[in-house]
Design a protein around this motif. Structure first.
Motif, PDB file in Angstrom:
ATOM      1  N   MET A 178       0.855  -1.161   0.000  1.00 51.49           N
ATOM      2  CA  MET A 178       0.000   0.000   0.000  1.00 51.49           C
ATOM      3  C   MET A 178       0.901   1.224   0.000  1.00 51.49           C
ATOM      4  SD  MET A 178      -2.685   1.489   2.869  1.00 51.49           S
ATOM      5  CE  MET A 178      -3.347  -0.082   3.232  1.00 51.49           C
ATOM      6  N   ALA A 179       0.486   2.233  -0.762  1.00 52.87           N
ATOM      7  CA  ALA A 179       1.223   3.495  -0.792  1.00 52.87           C
ATOM      8  C   ALA A 179       0.221   4.640  -0.804  1.00 52.87           C
ATOM      9  CB  ALA A 179       2.118   3.564  -2.016  1.00 52.87           C
ATOM     10  N   VAL A 180       0.635   5.787  -0.281  1.00 50.87           N
ATOM     11  CA  VAL A 180      -0.209   6.977  -0.265  1.00 50.87           C
ATOM     12  C   VAL A 180       0.530   8.089  -0.989  1.00 50.87           C
ATOM     13  CG1 VAL A 180      -1.392   8.670   1.179  1.00 50.87           C
ATOM     14  CG2 VAL A 180      -1.254   6.291   1.924  1.00 50.87           C
ATOM     15  N   PHE A 181      -0.179   8.736  -1.934  1.00 54.25           N
ATOM     16  CA  PHE A 181       0.380   9.817  -2.734  1.00 54.25           C
ATOM     17  C   PHE A 181      -0.429  11.091  -2.503  1.00 54.25           C
ATOM     18  CE2 PHE A 181       1.084   5.831  -4.908  1.00 54.25           C
ATOM     19  CZ  PHE A 181       2.387   5.916  -5.351  1.00 54.25           C
ATOM     20  N   PRO A 182       0.180  12.275  -2.717  1.00 53.29           N
ATOM     21  CA  PRO A 182      -0.645  13.481  -2.744  1.00 53.29           C
ATOM     22  C   PRO A 182      -1.527  13.411  -3.982  1.00 53.29           C
ATOM     23  CG  PRO A 182       1.593  13.996  -3.408  1.00 53.29           C
ATOM     24  CD  PRO A 182       1.586  12.555  -2.979  1.00 53.29           C
ATOM     25  N   SER A 183      -2.681  14.037  -3.964  1.00 53.07           N
ATOM     26  CA  SER A 183      -3.590  13.979  -5.096  1.00 53.07           C
ATOM     27  C   SER A 183      -2.909  14.467  -6.373  1.00 53.07           C
ATOM     28  CB  SER A 183      -4.828  14.824  -4.816  1.00 53.07           C
ATOM     29  OG  SER A 183      -5.760  14.689  -5.849  1.00 53.07           O
ATOM     30  N   GLY A 184      -2.868  13.616  -7.381  1.00 49.73           N
ATOM     31  CA  GLY A 184      -2.245  13.959  -8.647  1.00 49.73           C
ATOM     32  C   GLY A 184      -0.730  13.914  -8.638  1.00 49.73           C
ATOM     33  N   GLY A 185      -0.133  13.490  -7.525  1.00 53.63           N
ATOM     34  CA  GLY A 185       1.324  13.493  -7.399  1.00 53.63           C
ATOM     35  C   GLY A 185       1.958  12.135  -7.582  1.00 53.63           C
ATOM     36  N   LYS A 186       3.289  12.155  -7.678  1.00 49.36           N
ATOM     37  CA  LYS A 186       4.042  10.908  -7.859  1.00 49.36           C
ATOM     38  C   LYS A 186       4.932  10.569  -6.668  1.00 49.36           C
ATOM     39  CE  LYS A 186       4.159  11.362 -12.847  1.00 49.36           C
ATOM     40  NZ  LYS A 186       4.971  11.468 -14.047  1.00 49.36           N
ATOM     41  N   ASP A 187       5.167  11.550  -5.771  1.00 43.32           N
ATOM     42  CA  ASP A 187       6.019  11.313  -4.613  1.00 43.32           C
ATOM     43  C   ASP A 187       5.251  10.557  -3.538  1.00 43.32           C
ATOM     44  OD1 ASP A 187       8.123  12.714  -5.798  1.00 43.32           O
ATOM     45  OD2 ASP A 187       7.426  14.620  -4.987  1.00 43.32           O
ATOM     46  N   VAL A 188       5.795   9.459  -3.077  1.00 41.18           N
ATOM     47  CA  VAL A 188       5.139   8.633  -2.058  1.00 41.18           C
ATOM     48  C   VAL A 188       5.217   9.336  -0.701  1.00 41.18           C
ATOM     49  CG1 VAL A 188       5.193   6.425  -0.858  1.00 41.18           C
ATOM     50  CG2 VAL A 188       5.689   6.514  -3.299  1.00 41.18           C
ATOM     51  N   LEU A 189       4.050   9.531  -0.067  1.00 40.92           N
ATOM     52  CA  LEU A 189       4.005  10.135   1.266  1.00 40.92           C
ATOM     53  C   LEU A 189       4.170   9.091   2.361  1.00 40.92           C
ATOM     54  CD1 LEU A 189       1.011  12.602   0.818  1.00 40.92           C
ATOM     55  CD2 LEU A 189       3.446  13.148   0.783  1.00 40.92           C
ATOM     56  N   ALA A 190       3.712   7.887   2.095  1.00 44.84           N
ATOM     57  CA  ALA A 190       3.818   6.791   3.065  1.00 44.84           C
ATOM     58  C   ALA A 190       3.659   5.481   2.299  1.00 44.84           C
ATOM     59  CB  ALA A 190       2.737   6.904   4.128  1.00 44.84           C
ATOM     60  N   SER A 191       4.280   4.430   2.806  1.00 45.90           N
ATOM     61  CA  SER A 191       4.104   3.117   2.192  1.00 45.90           C
ATOM     62  C   SER A 191       4.257   2.039   3.255  1.00 45.90           C
ATOM     63  CB  SER A 191       5.111   2.895   1.060  1.00 45.90           C
ATOM     64  OG  SER A 191       6.421   2.872   1.563  1.00 45.90           O
ATOM     65  N   ARG A 192       3.664   0.899   2.958  1.00 50.92           N
ATOM     66  CA  ARG A 192       3.728  -0.222   3.898  1.00 50.92           C
ATOM     67  C   ARG A 192       3.423  -1.502   3.136  1.00 50.92           C
ATOM     68  NH1 ARG A 192       0.483  -0.545   9.609  1.00 50.92           N
ATOM     69  NH2 ARG A 192       1.327  -2.541  10.219  1.00 50.92           N
ATOM     70  N   ARG A 193       4.227  -2.520   3.372  1.00 44.20           N
ATOM     71  CA  ARG A 193       3.984  -3.828   2.749  1.00 44.20           C
ATOM     72  C   ARG A 193       3.007  -4.582   3.643  1.00 44.20           C
ATOM     73  NH1 ARG A 193       7.095  -5.196  -1.429  1.00 44.20           N
ATOM     74  NH2 ARG A 193       6.913  -7.422  -1.066  1.00 44.20           N
ATOM     75  N   ILE A 194       1.903  -4.990   3.052  1.00 40.83           N
ATOM     76  CA  ILE A 194       0.841  -5.649   3.803  1.00 40.83           C
ATOM     77  C   ILE A 194       0.408  -6.899   3.043  1.00 40.83           C
ATOM     78  CG2 ILE A 194      -1.504  -5.427   4.706  1.00 40.83           C
ATOM     79  CD1 ILE A 194      -1.008  -2.367   4.706  1.00 40.83           C
ATOM     80  N   ALA A 195       0.343  -8.008   3.748  1.00 40.50           N
ATOM     81  CA  ALA A 195      -0.183  -9.242   3.161  1.00 40.50           C
ATOM     82  C   ALA A 195      -1.453  -9.589   3.926  1.00 40.50           C
ATOM     83  CB  ALA A 195       0.842 -10.355   3.250  1.00 40.50           C
ATOM     84  N   ALA A 196      -2.547  -8.940   3.567  1.00 39.74           N
ATOM     85  CA  ALA A 196      -3.805  -9.140   4.271  1.00 39.74           C
ATOM     86  C   ALA A 196      -4.951  -8.864   3.309  1.00 39.74           C
ATOM     87  CB  ALA A 196      -3.885  -8.203   5.469  1.00 39.74           C
ATOM     88  N   TYR A 197      -6.155  -9.111   3.759  1.00 42.57           N
ATOM     89  CA  TYR A 197      -7.321  -8.855   2.926  1.00 42.57           C
ATOM     90  C   TYR A 197      -8.442  -8.296   3.780  1.00 42.57           C
ATOM     91  CZ  TYR A 197      -8.725 -13.368   4.817  1.00 42.57           C
ATOM     92  OH  TYR A 197      -9.021 -14.403   5.651  1.00 42.57           O
ATOM     93  N   VAL A 198      -9.400  -7.662   3.107  1.00 44.67           N
ATOM     94  CA  VAL A 198     -10.593  -7.126   3.760  1.00 44.67           C
ATOM     95  C   VAL A 198     -11.795  -7.667   3.003  1.00 44.67           C
ATOM     96  CG1 VAL A 198     -11.844  -5.046   4.421  1.00 44.67           C
ATOM     97  CG2 VAL A 198      -9.349  -5.020   4.390  1.00 44.67           C
ATOM     98  N   LEU A 199     -12.675  -8.329   3.712  1.00 40.99           N
ATOM     99  CA  LEU A 199     -13.859  -8.908   3.096  1.00 40.99           C
ATOM    100  C   LEU A 199     -14.905  -7.830   2.803  1.00 40.99           C
ATOM    101  CD1 LEU A 199     -14.178 -12.074   5.351  1.00 40.99           C
ATOM    102  CD2 LEU A 199     -13.312 -11.968   3.000  1.00 40.99           C
ATOM    103  N   PRO A 200     -15.767  -8.045   1.817  1.00 42.28           N
ATOM    104  CA  PRO A 200     -16.819  -7.070   1.512  1.00 42.28           C
ATOM    105  C   PRO A 200     -17.672  -6.774   2.746  1.00 42.28           C
ATOM    106  CG  PRO A 200     -16.716  -8.744  -0.199  1.00 42.28           C
ATOM    107  CD  PRO A 200     -15.807  -9.195   0.908  1.00 42.28           C
ATOM    108  N   GLY A 201     -17.990  -5.506   2.932  1.00 40.86           N
ATOM    109  CA  GLY A 201     -18.814  -5.089   4.063  1.00 40.86           C
ATOM    110  C   GLY A 201     -18.053  -4.935   5.366  1.00 40.86           C
TER     111      GLY A 201
END
Length: 62
Positions: free
Chosen positions: A1-24
């Motif tokens: 997972m990574a977080v970018f500023p809107s329309g940007g390319k520079d990563v603000l935060a990142s984290r390697r995650i091996a998980a899932y989220v079920l619907p609802g």
């Protein structure tokens, strides 16, 4: 997972995650931003799903 500023390319935060989220359901993954983020800005989290990469704009509210 990574977080970018809107329309940007520079990563603000990142984290390697091996998980899932079920619907609802939801899950929280705390992430430390590399620079301060204003509460009146927007971000674009990017995740990898079983259907490919997803990147959506979210607007922060104070």
């Amino acid at each position: 997972m990574a977080v970018f500023p809107s329309g940007g390319k520079d990563v603000l935060a990142s984290r390697r995650i091996a998980a899932y989220v079920l619907p609802g359901s939801q899950r929280v993954w705390p992430m430390k931003m590399r620079i301060p983020v204003s509460l009146d800005s927007s971000l674009e989290p990017s995740i990898q799903s079983d259907r490919g990469a997803l990147r959506e704009k979210i607007v922060l509210e104070p």
